[in-house]
Design a protein around this motif. Sequence first.
Motif, PDB file in Angstrom:
ATOM      1  N   MET A 357      48.955  10.915  49.486  1.00 33.52           N
ATOM      2  CA  MET A 357      48.027  11.171  50.595  1.00 33.52           C
ATOM      3  C   MET A 357      46.964  12.183  50.179  1.00 33.52           C
ATOM      4  O   MET A 357      45.789  12.017  50.508  1.00 33.52           O
ATOM      5  CB  MET A 357      48.799  11.676  51.816  1.00 33.52           C
ATOM      6  CG  MET A 357      49.623  10.612  52.532  1.00 33.52           C
ATOM      7  SD  MET A 357      50.567  11.296  53.919  1.00 33.52           S
ATOM      8  CE  MET A 357      49.261  11.883  54.975  1.00 33.52           C
ATOM      9  N   ALA A 358      47.386  13.223  49.450  1.00 32.89           N
ATOM     10  CA  ALA A 358      46.427  14.240  48.997  1.00 32.89           C
ATOM     11  C   ALA A 358      45.411  13.623  48.042  1.00 32.89           C
ATOM     12  O   ALA A 358      44.212  13.916  48.110  1.00 32.89           O
ATOM     13  CB  ALA A 358      47.171  15.389  48.327  1.00 32.89           C
ATOM     14  N   ASP A 359      45.884  12.758  47.141  1.00 32.12           N
ATOM     15  CA  ASP A 359      44.979  12.086  46.203  1.00 32.12           C
ATOM     16  C   ASP A 359      43.998  11.190  46.946  1.00 32.12           C
ATOM     17  O   ASP A 359      42.804  11.142  46.611  1.00 32.12           O
ATOM     18  CB  ASP A 359      45.780  11.260  45.190  1.00 32.12           C
ATOM     19  CG  ASP A 359      46.552  12.129  44.211  1.00 32.12           C
ATOM     20  OD1 ASP A 359      46.215  13.324  44.107  1.00 32.12           O
ATOM     21  OD2 ASP A 359      47.481  11.614  43.566  1.00 32.12           O
ATOM     22  N   ALA A 360      44.514  10.483  47.966  1.00 33.92           N
ATOM     23  CA  ALA A 360      43.652   9.596  48.739  1.00 33.92           C
ATOM     24  C   ALA A 360      42.595  10.388  49.508  1.00 33.92           C
ATOM     25  O   ALA A 360      41.424   9.993  49.580  1.00 33.92           O
ATOM     26  CB  ALA A 360      44.500   8.757  49.704  1.00 33.92           C
ATOM     27  N   ASP A 361      43.010  11.551  50.073  1.00 39.05           N
ATOM     28  CA  ASP A 361      42.054  12.396  50.802  1.00 39.05           C
ATOM     29  C   ASP A 361      40.978  12.929  49.849  1.00 39.05           C
ATOM     30  O   ASP A 361      39.788  12.960  50.189  1.00 39.05           O
ATOM     31  CB  ASP A 361      42.781  13.570  51.459  1.00 39.05           C
ATOM     32  CG  ASP A 361      43.642  13.115  52.637  1.00 39.05           C
ATOM     33  OD1 ASP A 361      43.412  11.991  53.136  1.00 39.05           O
ATOM     34  OD2 ASP A 361      44.534  13.877  53.041  1.00 39.05           O
ATOM     35  N   ALA A 362      41.397  13.349  48.652  1.00 38.52           N
ATOM     36  CA  ALA A 362      40.442  13.874  47.677  1.00 38.52           C
ATOM     37  C   ALA A 362      39.471  12.785  47.241  1.00 38.52           C
ATOM     38  O   ALA A 362      38.271  13.038  47.066  1.00 38.52           O
ATOM     39  CB  ALA A 362      41.193  14.429  46.463  1.00 38.52           C
ATOM     40  N   GLU A 363      39.975  11.579  47.111  1.00 38.71           N
ATOM     41  CA  GLU A 363      39.113  10.463  46.709  1.00 38.71           C
ATOM     42  C   GLU A 363      38.075  10.165  47.788  1.00 38.71           C
ATOM     43  O   GLU A 363      36.909   9.889  47.480  1.00 38.71           O
ATOM     44  CB  GLU A 363      39.975   9.232  46.435  1.00 38.71           C
ATOM     45  CG  GLU A 363      39.185   8.051  45.878  1.00 38.71           C
ATOM     46  CD  GLU A 363      40.072   6.878  45.512  1.00 38.71           C
ATOM     47  OE1 GLU A 363      39.561   5.747  45.460  1.00 38.71           O
ATOM     48  OE2 GLU A 363      41.286   7.099  45.299  1.00 38.71           O
ATOM     49  N   ARG A 364      38.507  10.257  49.059  1.00 36.94           N
ATOM     50  CA  ARG A 364      37.559  10.017  50.158  1.00 36.94           C
ATOM     51  C   ARG A 364      36.468  11.088  50.181  1.00 36.94           C
ATOM     52  O   ARG A 364      35.290  10.800  50.421  1.00 36.94           O
ATOM     53  CB  ARG A 364      38.315   9.980  51.500  1.00 36.94           C
ATOM     54  CG  ARG A 364      39.046   8.673  51.748  1.00 36.94           C
ATOM     55  CD  ARG A 364      39.470   8.558  53.199  1.00 36.94           C
ATOM     56  NE  ARG A 364      40.515   9.524  53.517  1.00 36.94           N
ATOM     57  CZ  ARG A 364      41.804   9.270  53.404  1.00 36.94           C
ATOM     58  NH1 ARG A 364      42.217   8.095  52.959  1.00 36.94           N
ATOM     59  NH2 ARG A 364      42.716  10.176  53.725  1.00 36.94           N
ATOM     60  N   VAL A 365      36.863  12.353  49.931  1.00 41.54           N
ATOM     61  CA  VAL A 365      35.886  13.444  49.895  1.00 41.54           C
ATOM     62  C   VAL A 365      34.881  13.216  48.784  1.00 41.54           C
ATOM     63  O   VAL A 365      33.655  13.379  48.965  1.00 41.54           O
ATOM     64  CB  VAL A 365      36.599  14.803  49.725  1.00 41.54           C
ATOM     65  CG1 VAL A 365      35.582  15.903  49.459  1.00 41.54           C
ATOM     66  CG2 VAL A 365      37.419  15.145  50.964  1.00 41.54           C
ATOM     67  N   ASP A 366      35.367  12.817  47.598  1.00 42.16           N
ATOM     68  CA  ASP A 366      34.480  12.575  46.457  1.00 42.16           C
ATOM     69  C   ASP A 366      33.525  11.422  46.763  1.00 42.16           C
ATOM     70  O   ASP A 366      32.343  11.464  46.371  1.00 42.16           O
ATOM     71  CB  ASP A 366      35.305  12.258  45.216  1.00 42.16           C
ATOM     72  CG  ASP A 366      36.067  13.478  44.705  1.00 42.16           C
ATOM     73  OD1 ASP A 366      35.696  14.598  45.087  1.00 42.16           O
ATOM     74  OD2 ASP A 366      37.030  13.293  43.925  1.00 42.16           O
ATOM     75  N   THR A 367      34.044  10.408  47.434  1.00 39.49           N
ATOM     76  CA  THR A 367      33.198   9.249  47.763  1.00 39.49           C
ATOM     77  C   THR A 367      32.077   9.630  48.710  1.00 39.49           C
ATOM     78  O   THR A 367      30.917   9.243  48.532  1.00 39.49           O
ATOM     79  CB  THR A 367      34.053   8.134  48.399  1.00 39.49           C
ATOM     80  OG1 THR A 367      35.092   7.749  47.462  1.00 39.49           O
ATOM     81  CG2 THR A 367      33.207   6.910  48.722  1.00 39.49           C
TER      82      THR A 367
END
Length: 371
Positions: A357-367
Amino acid sequence: MLSPRLGELASEFSMVERALGDPAVLADAQEYTRLTRRHRELEPLITLYREHERLSAEQEDTQELLADPDFREMAQADLSRIQSRLAELEADLEVMLLPTDPFESHDVLLEIRAGAGGAEAALFAADLLRMYTRYAEASGLRLSVLDASESDIGGLSKVVAEVTGDFAYRAFKWESGVHRVQRVPATESQGRIHTSTVTVAVLPQVEQAEVALDLSEVRIDVFRSQGAGGQSVNTTDSAVRATYRAGTPDEIMVVCQDGRSQIKNREKALMILASRLAEREREKQQASERAARSSQIGTGDRSEKVRTYNYPQNRVTDHRLEGDAKNSALEGVLDGDLQDIVGGLARAQREKQLLDMADADAERVDTRASA
């Protein structure tokens, strides 16, 4: 900050509670079972959520007392206690909101089959059945043998059992896989250590109505019960064999000789058949997902060795855990003490989910940042 999802689940819980008091629901066995199961699933989470709401309100009242010199010291102590508990509740609620297996509250069909090792594997299968019976009792569950095939020296070449009770699948789902035993067989005159295997399958129990089971494709045969699971019912033709698509590559055969009633054994056999069909479909879906992402779902693959029972070293090793957590005392495990192993596997799964979940949240922020 709590997830808005909690409020939605609290509303659903209230609706379920009201529905369970509706006479129309009480008259519909299937709907009543579904709602009761959902109530059990939600209750632990809603209990914590309501405690969080109560403490949040208490926190506001306590903060107002800080302005009063006469109550400031007492209010500060209370506020510290409340805030500490709120932090614990928020962490627990975050974990409880993680995706869970939709079958966690279901009853279980447990299949134990002797693998490599011949007679020694069959003896170890009997040992595992005793272990699971004790584990079920310690967990407040009930294990009943539906069908069993005994070996010549008292082992079991195959066992089909039912485990019933609250969250039976959650308690047993980690047992699916290949269990390996290393020990000196009683028949070994040279004292050599042999390695044998037993395969355990854990299927969440589903009702016939939950699966597209065409009864025209099922052949029902009746015969006299005998052997383990049927010793006391061999005076009538009560045992039932249900065969799905007999003679085809899709064939599934189920035998049930648990009780004296042929009707009840027929119902149980069809339930087991439906559960196996549902499991077959889940395996097909998992295989498709694995191929799509080119990775393996380790704990869901029955061909994977999950645990080794080493008698000379008095140790049980669960190969899905790491460090000191992967080893347990043999005697305790065989006596049904699986709580530490199951707890460790559950924690490892939750930690992985949180990291994902943390990785997915970080990926959304980067996007969003690069957009």
